[in-house]
Write a protein that holds these residues in place. Structure first.
Motif, mmCIF file in Angstrom:
data_model
loop_
_atom_site.group_PDB
_atom_site.id
_atom_site.type_symbol
_atom_site.label_atom_id
_atom_site.label_comp_id
_atom_site.label_asym_id
_atom_site.label_seq_id
_atom_site.Cartn_x
_atom_site.Cartn_y
_atom_site.Cartn_z
ATOM 1 N N THR A 63 54.051 54.949 -44.913
ATOM 2 C CA THR A 63 52.985 55.412 -44.020
ATOM 3 C C THR A 63 51.619 55.009 -44.495
ATOM 4 O O THR A 63 50.597 54.472 -43.762
ATOM 5 N N THR A 64 51.297 55.236 -45.785
ATOM 6 C CA THR A 64 50.187 54.953 -46.433
ATOM 7 C C THR A 64 49.728 53.471 -46.201
ATOM 8 O O THR A 64 48.571 53.070 -46.043
ATOM 9 N N LEU A 65 50.817 52.575 -46.681
ATOM 10 C CA LEU A 65 50.590 51.144 -46.768
ATOM 11 C C LEU A 65 50.277 50.861 -45.183
ATOM 12 O O LEU A 65 49.317 49.836 -44.982
ATOM 13 N N PHE A 66 50.863 51.175 -44.198
ATOM 14 C CA PHE A 66 50.660 51.056 -42.583
ATOM 15 C C PHE A 66 49.395 51.334 -42.376
ATOM 16 O O PHE A 66 48.998 50.839 -41.485
ATOM 17 N N ARG A 67 48.744 52.559 -42.933
ATOM 18 C CA ARG A 67 47.636 52.995 -42.497
ATOM 19 C C ARG A 67 46.407 52.773 -43.565
ATOM 20 O O ARG A 67 45.425 53.577 -43.607
ATOM 21 N N LEU A 68 46.451 51.672 -44.148
ATOM 22 C CA LEU A 68 45.283 51.265 -45.102
ATOM 23 C C LEU A 68 44.072 51.255 -44.509
ATOM 24 O O LEU A 68 42.950 51.320 -45.042
ATOM 25 N N ASP A 69 43.924 50.751 -43.301
ATOM 26 C CA ASP A 69 42.827 50.589 -42.907
ATOM 27 C C ASP A 69 42.280 51.647 -41.892
ATOM 28 O O ASP A 69 41.292 51.590 -41.124
ATOM 29 N N ASP A 70 42.919 52.770 -42.206
ATOM 30 C CA ASP A 70 42.547 53.949 -41.447
ATOM 31 C C ASP A 70 41.763 55.261 -42.407
ATOM 32 O O ASP A 70 42.475 55.662 -43.114
#
Length: 197
Positions: A63-70
């Motif tokens: 999840t962290t990798l998926f939401r690095l732009d958040d």
């Protein structure tokens, strides 16, 4: 603007913990110089902030990798355990850099226990969104957080444990003891308390 119960109790936890620390320091005195003390406090705050977020990111790496732009996701999530580990690492590295060998955590134990206990009440009131609820239970004190499943209120278990721990630690701190130790078992009464700030 609305303030969630979690935010309110987290703010109360920081405020109460810091006030309790200041009160204990005034009462017990200090062993390290003010400049060193405030360097250690700053290291604990910075280390705690970094550690709490890093452990949150590592809890669910995909999840962290998926939401690095958040940025909201990256900055909002945190864990108490990560904060404690990060704060400890920050303090110990700073002590090493400043060549401080004295034990410096005596006055932090009770404020940390009280602060985390208050923060966990906020976690309980936040419900499912906090993701710190327990497993399903049929026990009468199971709590339905809104999805029809009665769960263990693990947040309240932790609050009760920490409140008891704070009381025990406060009682132990009143007795004479060496830095970092709960009690001296030498058979001799020490002439004065010695605390670290």
């Amino acid at each position: 603007m609305t303030i969630s119960a979690h935010q309110a109790f987290e703010s109360l936890a920081y405020f109460a913990g810091f006030q309790l620390f200041l009160m204990q320091r005034r009462k017990a005195g200090a062993v390290v110089a003010p400049r060193v003390r405030w360097s250690l406090v700053a290291a604990a705050i910075l280390g705690g902030a970094l550690g709490s977020r890093m452990l949150f990111w590592l809890e669910d790496p995909s999840t962290t990798l998926f939401r690095l732009d958040d940025p909201w996701y990256l900055l909002a999530g945190k864990t108490a355990v990560g904060g404690l580990i990060g704060g400890l690492v920050g303090v110990e590295l700073t002590k090493k850099a400043l060549v401080v060998s004295a034990r410096t955590g005596d006055l932090l134990a009770v404020p940390l226990a009280v602060g985390i206990a208050l923060g966990r009440i906020g976690c309980f009131l936040e419900g499912l969104a906090d993701r710190t609820f327990g497993i399903a239970t049929s026990l009468p004190w199971g709590v339905d957080f809104g999805d029809g499943v009665r769960r263990h209120p693990t947040q309240l278990y932790e609050t009760l444990f920490l409140a008891g721990l704070a009381a025990v630690l406060a009682s132990m701190a009143r007795r004479p003891h060496a830095d970092g130790h709960p009690d001296e078992h030498t058979g001799k009464q020490q002439s004065s308390h010695r605390f670290i700030s």
